[in-house]
Each structure stands twice: as structure tokens, then as C-alpha cells.
Scaffold this active site. Structure first.
Site, PDB file in Angstrom:
ATOM      1  N   ARG A  52     -17.978   7.747   3.620  1.00  0.00           N
ATOM      2  CA  ARG A  52     -17.737   6.385   3.109  1.00  0.00           C
ATOM      3  C   ARG A  52     -18.252   5.343   4.106  1.00  0.00           C
ATOM      4  O   ARG A  52     -18.801   4.313   3.691  1.00  0.00           O
ATOM      5  CB  ARG A  52     -16.244   6.182   2.831  1.00  0.00           C
ATOM      6  CG  ARG A  52     -15.953   4.859   2.130  1.00  0.00           C
ATOM      7  CD  ARG A  52     -14.518   4.757   1.680  1.00  0.00           C
ATOM      8  NE  ARG A  52     -13.607   4.749   2.806  1.00  0.00           N
ATOM      9  CZ  ARG A  52     -12.280   4.849   2.711  1.00  0.00           C
ATOM     10  NH1 ARG A  52     -11.710   4.973   1.527  1.00  0.00           N
ATOM     11  NH2 ARG A  52     -11.527   4.840   3.783  1.00  0.00           N
ATOM     12  N   GLU A 181      -5.570  -3.002  -6.711  1.00  0.00           N
ATOM     13  CA  GLU A 181      -5.063  -1.987  -5.778  1.00  0.00           C
ATOM     14  C   GLU A 181      -4.046  -2.633  -4.864  1.00  0.00           C
ATOM     15  O   GLU A 181      -3.716  -3.809  -5.025  1.00  0.00           O
ATOM     16  CB  GLU A 181      -6.222  -1.378  -4.979  1.00  0.00           C
ATOM     17  CG  GLU A 181      -7.023  -2.406  -4.196  1.00  0.00           C
ATOM     18  CD  GLU A 181      -8.272  -1.840  -3.513  1.00  0.00           C
ATOM     19  OE1 GLU A 181      -8.299  -0.659  -3.163  1.00  0.00           O
ATOM     20  OE2 GLU A 181      -9.214  -2.626  -3.317  1.00  0.00           O
ATOM     21  N   LEU A 206     -11.448  -0.081  -3.432  1.00  0.00           N
ATOM     22  CA  LEU A 206     -11.972   0.872  -2.462  1.00  0.00           C
ATOM     23  C   LEU A 206     -11.732   2.287  -2.980  1.00  0.00           C
ATOM     24  O   LEU A 206     -10.645   2.592  -3.475  1.00  0.00           O
ATOM     25  CB  LEU A 206     -11.259   0.694  -1.115  1.00  0.00           C
ATOM     26  CG  LEU A 206     -11.851   1.541   0.004  1.00  0.00           C
ATOM     27  CD1 LEU A 206     -13.175   0.943   0.491  1.00  0.00           C
ATOM     28  CD2 LEU A 206     -10.884   1.678   1.167  1.00  0.00           C
TER      29      LEU A 206
END
Ligand code: PDD
Length: 294
Positions: A52, A181, A206
Site C-alpha cells: 500500500r 469510514e 482507505l
């Protein structure tokens, strides 16, 4: 013991590390970061965190990548040097320091790379035991939440506001009324008929490494996860909710904006998910999380 860090190729006492005020990370938040959990002295899902990291750097057109093998090695050494059984390693890469303040990024940046480690309870925490109280706040972040940018002002303000309101954490809500989120976690709900729901991956959130690990663990047991958006109203009516992140692992949510979910205690599905995840990272659940009932 002095906390050990690593800055641009050198292990150093954390409080002696120095970075130029002309660093683009400081001037423009031109940088990205990762937080990798450590449990039982082991780095949890380090490869996914580094994948990532590289993706974030590519998306921001850094052009230069830090040496992955070196980063792996530094992570391991910092766990060792800091004697971390349980905690995390923080990693930040910025586009570096130059003579002045120029919005235009250099073609070939001289990266600033900084890592430090910290001991911290991840499993036996008040939030993991008793759940956390959430407040919902407008999601005022930029449009590329898929990039793990160090531009965290909106998240810091949201968490500060949550604390000021007597809550433990914030969930962020898009203008269309759907939860994106948590301020530093992915958000999940469990409906009254037992469906486990979390938002699908997009630029709006994310792609959490802990989220991904749960897909693996639950998938292996044939438990289905539904990836779809849910509104704040739906979350308040859910039977259960929880968050996932490297820093909180699986944390039950017991209320949203003062509305208790079910009986206001962590629910049975969340408890099973906690147990599953703790087991997956190598914990002896009976010892590490006795409140889960062995
Ligand atoms: N935050 N969403 C956001 C906005 C986050 O900041 C994080 C993690 C996550 C969960 O990702 P992961 O499971 O890979 O930790 C989701 C880190 C822990 C932090 O900022 O401290």
C-alpha cells in the site's frame, strides 16, 4: 530505554532525529505513511502495508521508491531494538527538503524516510473490552482517501471533536448521508439479521490492511461479508458495529451519537470477529483477551 528510530539510512535515538523545516512533508503534507501492528514481536501483514505504501507513492507520482528490502529490515530491527512485543512501527516517506518553497514537485525527489516504534497494548484495551462510543461528523477530507497521506488535519480535528463531546472516536459521513469510514479505521456494521457489512473499496476510503485480513479469515470460514455503503441512520439501527485498524485491530462500537446499539454492549458477532482476528495474529485468546471467554 531511549526509543530508537531510523531516519534516512541511520538508526538514531528518536528524540535526536532532525528534519528540515523546508521538508515538503512539513510545508505541503507531501508524504505518505503506514502503521504496522506488532504482536508477539511479529510484524502483522508488513508486506500488505509495504504494497500500500508503494501504491500511495505511485499515485502521488513520487518517481522514486524507498528500498523495500531495507524497509523490511529496518522494521524488524526497530521491533528488536525497542523490545516491542505488542505495539506498532510507524513509517513516513516524504518528497524531501529543498532550497525553498516551491509548489512544483521535483522530478527525482530525495526522499525523507522516517520510522519509529512504540510499545502499546493492542488487544487488552478498554475499547476492545468495552467498546467505543462514536460520534458522526461530516467527512471534510480530500477526494483521494485511498492514498495514505500524512495530510491528516480533518481526521485530527474529528477525533478532537469526538473527545470534546465525551466520545471515544469519530465516524465520517459523506454529504450523501453514507458513512465513509472511521477517522483512523474502517467502519463495519452487523444488521439485525446478522449480515456483516462494510463499504466497498474506492477513492472514498482507505483500503485497510486489517479489513483485508478479515476478508481472508472470515472467507476461510465461509462467512460472507457484504461490501456496500450504509447510511448513518442504518448504522444507528444496526445490531452491532465495529472498526478495524492496525492500531485498534477489531474494536466494538457500542453507541453512535448517543444511540446505543442493541443493549449498548459489544455484540456476539463482533466478539467472534475479535476472537478470529486475535487468533489469526497468533494470540492465545484465553490469556490475551479473557473477556472473550477463552
Ligand atoms: N489508520 N481508514 C483510515 C482513514 C485510516 O487512517 C486507517 C488506519 C484505516 C485502517 O487501515 P489499516 O487496517 O491498514 O490500519 C482506515 C492508521 C492506523 C493511523 O492513522 O494511525
Amino acid at each position: 530505554m531511549t526509543r530508537q528510530a531510523w531516519l534516512n539510512g541511520v538508526f538514531i535515538a528518536a528524540d535526536e532525529a532532525r528534519i528540515s523545516p523546508f521538508d515538503r512533508g512539513f510545508l505541503f503534507a507531501d508524504g505518505v505513511y503506514e502503521v504496522t501492528a506488532v504482536y508477539g514481536g511479529q510484524l502483522i501483514d508488513l508486506e500488505r502495508h509495504l504494497d500500500r505504501l508503494e501504491r500511495s507513492l505511485r499515485e502521488l507520482k513520487f518517481g522514486t521508491m524507498p528500498d523495500r528490502k531495507e524497509l523490511e529490515e529496518v522494521h524488524r530491527k526497530l521491533v528488536e531494538q525497542n523490545g516491542i512485543e505488542e505495539g506498532y512501527i510507524y513509517l513516513q516517506v516524504t518528497r524531501g527538503a529543498y532550497a525553498g518553497r516551491d509548489f512544483v514537485a521535483p522530478d527525482k525527489p530525495r526522499l525523507t524516510t522516517f520510522l519509529f516504534g512504540e510499545k502499546r497494548a493492542l488487544i487488552d484495551t478498554p475499547a476492545a473490552r468495552n467498546g467505543s462510543k462514536i460520534v458522526a461528523l461530516p467527512d471534510i477530507r480530500w477526494a483521494r482517501r485511498d492514498i495514505k497521506s500524512v495530510g491528516l488535519l480533518a481526521q485530527a480535528l474529528a477525533k478532537t471533536e469526538a473527545k470534546a463531546r465525551g466520545a471515544d472516536d469519530a465516524w465520517l459521513v459523506a454529504p450523501d448521508g453514507h458513512v465513509t469510514e472511521g477517522a483512523s479505521s474502517n467502519a463495519w456494521i452487523v444488521t439485525k439479521d446478522g449480515q456483516i457489512i462494510t463499504r466497498a473499496i474506492s477513492n472514498m476510503i482507505l483500503a485497510g490492511v486489517t479489513r483485508h485480513a478479515l476478508f481472508d479469515s472470515l472467507g476461510q470460514r465461509g462467512v460472507k461479508i457484504i461490501e456496500r455503503s450504509f447510511t448513518l441512520e442504518e448504522a444507528k439501527e444496526a445490531a452491532e458495529a465495529f472498526t478495524t485498524a492496525a492500531t485498534g485491530l477489531v474494536t466494538p462500537v457500542v453507541s453512535i451519537d448517543g444511540v446505543a446499539l442493541s443493549d449498548g454492549k459489544p455484540g456476539p458477532v463482533t466478539r467472534r470477529v475479535q476472537k478470529l482476528y486475535y487468533t489469526a495474529i497468533g494470540a492465545d485468546v484465553a490469556k490475551a483477551a479473557p473477556w472473550l471467554g477463552g
